[in-house]
Structure formats: structure tokens, C-alpha cells
Design an enzyme around this catalytic site. Structure first.
Site, mmCIF file in Angstrom:
data_model
loop_
_atom_site.group_PDB
_atom_site.id
_atom_site.type_symbol
_atom_site.label_atom_id
_atom_site.label_comp_id
_atom_site.label_asym_id
_atom_site.label_seq_id
_atom_site.Cartn_x
_atom_site.Cartn_y
_atom_site.Cartn_z
ATOM 1 C CD GLU A 23 11.261 -10.007 -11.899
ATOM 2 O OE1 GLU A 23 11.634 -10.889 -12.697
ATOM 3 O OE2 GLU A 23 12.017 -9.203 -11.361
ATOM 4 C CE LYS A 157 19.354 -7.585 -11.254
ATOM 5 N NZ LYS A 157 17.912 -7.408 -11.413
HETATM 6 N N1 PSU Z 1 15.533 -8.484 -9.319
HETATM 7 C C1 PSU Z 1 15.866 -9.472 -8.467
HETATM 8 N N2 PSU Z 1 16.212 -10.696 -8.986
HETATM 9 C C2 PSU Z 1 16.179 -10.932 -10.342
HETATM 10 C C3 PSU Z 1 15.814 -9.887 -11.240
HETATM 11 C C4 PSU Z 1 15.505 -8.672 -10.664
HETATM 12 O O1 PSU Z 1 15.871 -9.275 -7.232
HETATM 13 O O2 PSU Z 1 16.437 -12.056 -10.764
HETATM 14 C C5 PSU Z 1 15.742 -10.140 -12.728
HETATM 15 C C6 PSU Z 1 14.610 -9.301 -13.318
HETATM 16 O O3 PSU Z 1 13.765 -10.176 -14.042
HETATM 17 C C7 PSU Z 1 15.297 -8.335 -14.269
HETATM 18 C C8 PSU Z 1 16.450 -9.170 -14.714
HETATM 19 O O4 PSU Z 1 14.478 -7.904 -15.323
HETATM 20 O O5 PSU Z 1 16.893 -9.773 -13.492
HETATM 21 C C9 PSU Z 1 17.502 -8.359 -15.414
HETATM 22 O O6 PSU Z 1 18.285 -9.199 -16.204
HETATM 23 P P1 PSU Z 1 19.291 -8.585 -17.281
HETATM 24 O O7 PSU Z 1 20.325 -7.878 -16.475
HETATM 25 O O8 PSU Z 1 19.828 -9.783 -18.016
HETATM 26 O O9 PSU Z 1 18.497 -7.693 -18.163
#
Ligand code: PSU
Ligand code: MN
Length: 299
Positions: A23, A157
Site C-alpha cells: 500500500e 494498530k
Molecule cells: N499501517 C501503518 N501505517 C499506516 C496505515 C497502516 O503502519 O499509515 C494506514 C493504512 O493505509 C490503513 C489506514 O488502511 O492506515 C487506516 O486508516 P483509517 O483508520 O482511517 O481507516
């Protein structure tokens, strides 16, 4: 609107060689400059060293790229007009000629379009703390609930409500195995405190599960391979930084898609780089394992 493949991805698709989707939101919004570009390049090299082709996915000037050439990787890492695109944004960004990095959800969608089935990221999105009031649940979950992709991550996370996220993964019938662990990893932490039902110990075992999913037709949702980071953050520091990050996000009125980048940035600054180091290790180790799985699938 157009879709463009990098030279190496086009060649690998043609010959049936193993490919790993990567990604780009992690590059544009998850890691600070200038380490973001260095990490993105290093991760691609790790995938190659493990025998697979990296396909970093992003939209540049309306073109959906599956695999980026090195100047394009540079643009994603350094341009100031790169937004964060989830699935719902893809057509809008593309038809408007704009540029965006893709989240786990959007990357999975495009990877499937191209027939790529293995994906490496850092940590998944999930249910945010306080979601009972904010309804903030990452579109990553909905996407993994309807796309056949095997995604290697270090759990979800740690800024999230991990228990609620695990319940949603179950409701959505998303497969979940721990890689060489019985504990669900907590991104910056090796153990989130939640136990996993299933454990696997090799890439070959994961490839066998992917093949069985196809035979049993349970491949309409994703399979998560949870790979814990080897050296975690100091737990006390982690918890303190998380608390101050959540407090300042709410004090500053940060909502929606800005929450995750805000908290990751807060971690990197407040930990003076400790979380950044762990985050980079996570991405590297997940990419290596994803490449091993992609290779094992071709055997
Ligand atoms: N994992 C990481 N860093 C990131 C992300 C994931 O180590 O920046 C990103 C991914 O693209 C994931 C997004 O899909 O954060 C999730 O964002 P949200 O919580 O707004 O859906
Ligand atoms: Mn959200």
C-alpha cells in the site's frame, strides 16, 4: 481513466511469477519524510530478495498504478497533494485527474482487480476507541470482509479498540492466523493481550490454507496473517504516548480519516523515533513473509 502496470509487475503477471501488493498510504501518511521514501524502496527490495515482485499501488494524476517506477515512488513520498484514498474515493480521484495514496481497503480492491492475492502492510485499520459514539470503524474491515486477499500485518494498530476489532473480524468471517504466535499482535507491541485460536509456523502452511480456502469456497473474504514485531516498544512509554495522543486528538477535534495519521505522527514525535523504528521493522518483516507466501503459492 486508465490503469497502468509497472514493467516488472506486467512481466510477472504475464509469466505467473509471485507478486506482493504494497500500500502507499503508509508512505504518504504513515511515515515521516525523508525516511518514508527510503523505507518504501527498501521494502520493495526485500520483496525482490525473497523471490517476488513488489506492486506498490497508488493513483498519480488520475492513473491507477499497479507497481510504481522509482520516480513515481518518489512522487508518492514527497508530493504535497497526495490525499488518502479508500475504496469510495478511487473513482472520484481517478476521474478528476488527482493523485492519492491507497489505504489497505483501496489497495486490496485494486490488487484483486489485477489478480494479485497477497498483500503486506503495517497494521490494519479497525474499530476506533469510542466508536460506540463516533461510529469510527475503518473501511479496511468492510473491504477485507468481501475481498479474497491474504494480508500480512502486525495485527491492528494499538491506537484502536482491539477487542471490538477482533469481534468485527469474526462477524465479517475474515480468517485470522498468528504467525509463530498464539497472541494477537498489537502493532507496536508483540502482544495485544488477546489470544488467537489459530497459529501457523511457516509460509508453506499459509499457502496450504489459501489453497484449502479456494477448495472450500471460503475465499470470498480475506485471510489475515498476524505477524508480531520482534522488538516491541517500551510498554510504559507506549501506553503514556497513546493516552496523550488520544487526548490531543480529541482536544483538537481530529476526526474521520485524519485520526490514524494524526496518532501515528504523534507516536513518532513523542517517542523521539522509537515508534518509527518499530513501525519500519514491522513493514519490512511483513513484506518478507508476504513474499515467502506468494512464492510458496506458486509451488
Ligand atoms: N499501517 C501503518 N501505517 C499506516 C496505515 C497502516 O503502519 O499509515 C494506514 C493504512 O493505509 C490503513 C489506514 O488502511 O492506515 C487506516 O486508516 P483509517 O483508520 O482511517 O481507516
Ligand atoms: Mn476512520
Amino acid at each position: 481513466m486508465s490503469i497502468q502496470y509497472s514493467k516488472e509487475v506486467a512481466a510477472s503477471l504475464k509469466s505467473g511469477a509471485p507478486i506482493v501488493a504494497l500500500e502507499s498510504t503508509i508512505i504518504s501518511h504513515g511515515l515521516p519524510r525523508p525516511s518514508n521514501l527510503a523505507v518504501a524502496q527498501e521494502v520493495e527490495d526485500i520483496v525482490r530478495a525473497h523471490g517476488a515482485t513488489p506492486a506498490t499501488i497508488a493513483i498519480l494524476n488520475g492513473v491507477v498504478h499497479i507497481g510504481l517506477e522509482s520516480d513515481q515512488l518518489h512522487e508518492i513520498a514527497n508530493r504535497d497533494d497526495i490525499s488518502k484514498a479508500s475504496i469510495r474515493d478511487l473513482a472520484i480521484i481517478s476521474a478528476s485527474g488527482l493523485s492519492a495514496a491507497t489505504t489497505v481497503a483501496a489497495t486490496s480492491h485494486i490488487a484483486r482487480l489485477a489478480g494479485i492475492s497477497v498483500f503486506a502492510t503495517g497494521g490494519l485499520g479497525g474499530v476506533h476507541r469510542g466508536a460506540i459514539e463516533t461510529f469510527d470503524e475503518s473501511a479496511d474491515l468492510g473491504a477485507l470482509g468481501k475481498l479474497d486477499i491474504t494480508i500480512v500485518c502486525a495485527g491492528v494498530k494499538s491506537i484502536l479498540d482491539v477487542g471490538a476489532t477482533l469481534e468485527r473480524l469474526e462477524s465479517l468471517s475474515i480468517g485470522l492466523v498468528g504467525y509463530q504466535t498464539n497472541a494477537f499482535p498489537g502493532f507496536y507491541l508483540t502482544d495485544s493481550g488477546f489470544t488467537l485460536e489459530h497459529r501457523v509456523d511457516s509460509a508453506e502452511q499459509i499457502a496450504a490454507i489459501i489453497k484449502a480456502r479456494r477448495e472450500l469456497k471460503t475465499e470470498s473474504t480475506s485471510l489475515i496473517v498476524a505477524n508480531p514485531v520482534k522488538e516491541e516498544m517500551d510498554r510504559g512509554r507506549h501506553d503514556a504516548i497513546l493516552a496523550s495522543g488520544l487526548a490531543s486528538a480529541s482536544a483538537q477535534g481530529i476526526t474521520g480519516k485524519d485520526v490514524t495519521p494524526f496518532l501515528l505522527e504523534h507516536f513518532h514525535t513523542a517517542s523521539k523515533g522509537e515508534s518509527l523504528k518499530v513501525n519500519i521493522e514491522i513493514i519490512k518483516s511483513n513484506s518478507a513473509l508476504a513474499a515467502d507466501i506468494a512464492v510458496a503459492l506458486t509451488k
